[in-house]
Enzyme design. Structure first.
Site, PDB file in Angstrom:
ATOM      1  N   ARG A   1       5.482   9.367  -9.874  1.00  0.00           N
ATOM      2  CA  ARG A   1       4.116   9.869  -9.715  1.00  0.00           C
ATOM      3  C   ARG A   1       3.079   8.765  -9.665  1.00  0.00           C
ATOM      4  O   ARG A   1       3.201   7.744 -10.362  1.00  0.00           O
ATOM      5  CB  ARG A   1       3.762  10.851 -10.837  1.00  0.00           C
ATOM      6  CG  ARG A   1       3.347  10.245 -12.156  1.00  0.00           C
ATOM      7  CD  ARG A   1       4.251  10.475 -13.332  1.00  0.00           C
ATOM      8  NE  ARG A   1       5.509  11.103 -13.140  1.00  0.00           N
ATOM      9  CZ  ARG A   1       5.940  12.142 -13.866  1.00  0.00           C
ATOM     10  NH1 ARG A   1       5.176  12.644 -14.812  1.00  0.00           N
ATOM     11  NH2 ARG A   1       7.135  12.633 -13.678  1.00  0.00           N
TER      12      ARG A   1
ATOM     13  N   GLY B   1      -0.155   5.771 -13.208  1.00  0.00           N
ATOM     14  CA  GLY B   1       1.171   6.330 -13.022  1.00  0.00           C
ATOM     15  C   GLY B   1       2.188   5.254 -12.716  1.00  0.00           C
ATOM     16  O   GLY B   1       2.430   4.385 -13.537  1.00  0.00           O
ATOM     17  N   PHE B   2       2.809   5.355 -11.534  1.00  0.00           N
ATOM     18  CA  PHE B   2       3.864   4.424 -11.112  1.00  0.00           C
ATOM     19  C   PHE B   2       5.053   4.500 -12.081  1.00  0.00           C
ATOM     20  O   PHE B   2       5.516   3.489 -12.595  1.00  0.00           O
ATOM     21  CB  PHE B   2       3.344   2.972 -11.026  1.00  0.00           C
ATOM     22  CG  PHE B   2       2.177   2.805 -10.096  1.00  0.00           C
ATOM     23  CD1 PHE B   2       2.375   2.627  -8.736  1.00  0.00           C
ATOM     24  CD2 PHE B   2       0.871   2.836 -10.591  1.00  0.00           C
ATOM     25  CE1 PHE B   2       1.281   2.481  -7.882  1.00  0.00           C
ATOM     26  CE2 PHE B   2      -0.214   2.689  -9.746  1.00  0.00           C
ATOM     27  CZ  PHE B   2      -0.007   2.512  -8.389  1.00  0.00           C
ATOM     28  N   HIS B   3       5.502   5.695 -12.345  1.00  0.00           N
ATOM     29  CA  HIS B   3       6.692   5.872 -13.179  1.00  0.00           C
ATOM     30  C   HIS B   3       7.260   7.276 -12.974  1.00  0.00           C
ATOM     31  O   HIS B   3       6.632   8.134 -12.345  1.00  0.00           O
ATOM     32  CB  HIS B   3       6.357   5.644 -14.666  1.00  0.00           C
ATOM     33  CG  HIS B   3       5.345   6.591 -15.196  1.00  0.00           C
ATOM     34  ND1 HIS B   3       4.029   6.255 -15.387  1.00  0.00           N
ATOM     35  CD2 HIS B   3       5.449   7.884 -15.554  1.00  0.00           C
ATOM     36  CE1 HIS B   3       3.376   7.290 -15.859  1.00  0.00           C
ATOM     37  NE2 HIS B   3       4.203   8.289 -15.956  1.00  0.00           N
ATOM     38  N   ALA B   4       8.460   7.485 -13.524  1.00  0.00           N
ATOM     39  CA  ALA B   4       9.070   8.820 -13.576  1.00  0.00           C
ATOM     40  C   ALA B   4       9.557   9.035 -15.000  1.00  0.00           C
ATOM     41  O   ALA B   4       9.528   8.108 -15.817  1.00  0.00           O
ATOM     42  CB  ALA B   4      10.239   8.895 -12.591  1.00  0.00           C
TER      43      ALA B   4
END
Ligand code: T46
Length: 138
Positions: free
Chosen positions: A97, A49-52
């Site tokens: 997330r 993840g580590f993004h929107a």
């Protein structure tokens, strides 16, 4: 914007037939699905993840295993564990997330409102916070 935890309708196990879960447009989700993807073969402890997303809406569910979601939006940070096939989370735009595999080989399934587009991703956390501030009234 936002996060919605939903209960996927599930016909319980009977005899040796197993159980069935299902969701559909309008009754359960408020967008049509253009893409489905799933993530498999992941070891416990792995974090993705580590993004929107700017526009994309998605429903995430885990038909097998145990996956912890850490989600951040304009209301703060919350953690949700997908540990049952009847649990799902709808992610609207602008949610940062992280997905952590608590059990090896857990399966993350995602149904998305649109086709893949890298330009819809915000992959830098500071840019996410800036985007959140700029779109707070949306
Ligand atoms: C999300 C979470 C829950 C594609 O080419 N097509 C696709 O449909 C997808 C989903 C990904 N990709 C490419 C993009 C990257 O080069 O596959 C690579 C891995 O994707 P990513 O690092 O974004 O994977 P995750 O697990 O961090 O995130 C994925 C989704 O990309 C994302 O939309 O919300 O699962």
């Amino acid at each position: 914007m936002g996060i919605r935890l939903i209960n996927i309708k599930t016909i319980p196990a009977s005899k040796n037939l197993g159980q069935m879960s299902f969701f559909e447009f309008q009754d359960d989700i408020d967008f049509l699905i253009k893409r489905i993807y799933y993530i498999t073969n992941v070891q416990a402890g792995c974090v993705r993840g580590f993004h929107a997303h700017k526009e994309l809406k998605q429903i995430l569910f885990c038909p097998y295993g145990n996956i912890e979601l850490t989600l951040e939006d304009q209301d703060g940070i919350q953690t949700i564990v997908l540990d049952d096939p009847s649990k799902a989370v709808v992610l609207y735009p602008c949610v940062w997330r992280k997905m952590k595999w608590l059990v090896s080989d857990s399966v993350l399934c995602v149904a998305a409102s649109d086709c893949y587009s890298e330009s819809d991703y915000i992959r830098n956390y500071d840019n996410f916070l800036k985007y959140l501030r700029e779109h707070d009234e949306d």
